[in-house]
Design a protein around this motif. Structure first.
Motif, short mmCIF file in Angstrom:
data_model
loop_
_atom_site.label_atom_id
_atom_site.label_comp_id
_atom_site.label_asym_id
_atom_site.label_seq_id
_atom_site.Cartn_x
_atom_site.Cartn_y
_atom_site.Cartn_z
N LYS A 3 115.09 -29.82 38.47
CA LYS A 3 116.22 -30.05 39.26
C LYS A 3 116.07 -31.30 39.81
O LYS A 3 115.21 -31.68 40.50
CB LYS A 3 116.52 -29.04 40.30
CG LYS A 3 116.78 -27.54 39.85
CD LYS A 3 117.18 -26.65 41.03
CE LYS A 3 117.32 -25.14 40.47
NZ LYS A 3 117.44 -24.32 41.68
N SER A 48 119.69 -36.25 32.48
CA SER A 48 119.62 -34.87 31.88
C SER A 48 118.60 -34.81 30.97
O SER A 48 118.07 -33.53 30.66
CB SER A 48 120.93 -34.70 31.17
OG SER A 48 121.86 -34.59 32.26
N GLY A 51 118.63 -31.88 28.27
CA GLY A 51 118.54 -30.39 29.03
C GLY A 51 117.35 -30.15 29.52
O GLY A 51 117.25 -29.14 30.04
N CYS A 54 118.08 -30.69 35.08
CA CYS A 54 119.65 -30.27 35.44
C CYS A 54 119.87 -31.11 36.60
O CYS A 54 119.10 -31.41 37.46
CB CYS A 54 119.91 -29.23 35.65
SG CYS A 54 119.20 -28.15 36.90
N GLU A 56 121.31 -31.44 40.26
CA GLU A 56 121.54 -30.60 41.56
C GLU A 56 122.44 -31.48 42.45
O GLU A 56 123.37 -30.66 43.20
CB GLU A 56 120.24 -30.08 42.24
CG GLU A 56 120.57 -28.96 43.05
CD GLU A 56 119.32 -28.55 43.76
OE1 GLU A 56 118.96 -27.23 43.79
OE2 GLU A 56 118.21 -29.35 43.84
N THR A 114 123.90 -32.46 31.76
CA THR A 114 123.53 -31.06 32.38
C THR A 114 123.34 -31.01 33.94
O THR A 114 122.80 -31.67 34.45
CB THR A 114 122.18 -30.39 31.66
OG1 THR A 114 121.12 -31.19 32.05
CG2 THR A 114 122.35 -30.08 30.33
N CYS A 116 123.09 -28.36 37.25
CA CYS A 116 122.30 -27.13 37.67
C CYS A 116 123.32 -26.06 37.94
O CYS A 116 124.62 -26.32 38.14
CB CYS A 116 121.52 -27.10 39.03
SG CYS A 116 120.21 -28.36 38.65
N CYS A 119 125.42 -26.88 42.14
CA CYS A 119 125.27 -28.37 42.41
C CYS A 119 126.28 -28.97 43.22
O CYS A 119 127.09 -28.21 43.43
CB CYS A 119 125.08 -29.04 40.94
SG CYS A 119 126.67 -28.38 39.92
#
Length: 212
Positions: A3, A48, A51, A54, A56, A114, A116, A119
């Motif tokens: 994150k 990101s 992937g 993520c 946040e 991406t 979280c 977020c």
């Protein structure tokens, strides 16, 4: 999946302040400057890491819009007459490096950007909330969104909001002041979130919030 917190600071007018605010919010290493919508989205893709990470928490420090009765085009920009920002929809005068909500949505759908599962995104530009842009961003990202419906800026004081993270959103000129006085026009911060049924909940936070 790691994150991360990220701040994107607009180049151009006031870029020094934007970068300083980003550094205070998330640290220098997590603060990136952007000079176009294309570069803004590229930073989200890079953060990101296909992937592996993520997002946040995301701050977008930028200019946005003057007061326009009935609302504005929607998006964030670099200051002045700007045609290379990140907007809801295209305009005939836009620069080739401008980007739009559809571009953002495609990158999210492809897994290149991406977020979280829980977020938050904060737009500090003036009157970003005077459009459907925050709602559009909410639906694409799934993140809680906070945006200003007035003239947004750090709170003056000792120490100032530049240091404490306290920000104001107020009526910025005579026309907007009259709209607030005579038409009950709201000029504070708005929080956007999704209800369990998928509907958007808009909560008025008042004219002062703390963003970091």
């Amino acid at each position: 999946m790691a994150k991360i917190a990220l701040a994107l600071a607009a180049r151009g007018t006031d870029e020094g302040a934007f970068k300083a605010w980003g550094t205070r919010a998330v640290g220098a290493s997590n603060t990136k400057q952007w000079g176009s919508g294309k570069e803004l989205l590229t930073h989200l893709v890079n953060a990101s890491r296909g992937g592996e990470n993520c997002i946040e928490r995301l701050y977008i420090f930028s200019h946005a819009w003057p007061y326009i009765p009935g609302g504005n085009r929607g998006g964030v920009k670099l200051g002045g007459i700007d045609v290379a920002g990140f907007y809801s929809q295209p305009s005939i005068y836009d620069d080739a490096d401008a980007r739009y909500m559809n571009d953002f949505a495609q990158l999210v759908q492809q897994g290149k950007i991406t977020f979280c599962s829980s977020c938050k995104v904060i737009f500090t530009g003036c009157r970003v909330a005077s459009s459907q842009f925050p709602v559009e961003f909410l639906y694409v990202s799934g993140c809680e969104v906070i945006a200003s419906n007035g003239s947004s800026h750090p709170k003056p004081g000792t120490p100032p909001g530049d240091e404490t993270g306290q920000w104001l959103s107020t009526a910025g000129g005579w026309t907007e002041q009259q709209a607030k006085k005579n038409e009950n026009h709201y000029v504070g911060w708005v929080n956007y979130s999704l209800k369990p049924n998928g509907e958007v909940e808009e909560t008025r936070l008042g004219e002062e919030i703390r963003i970091w």
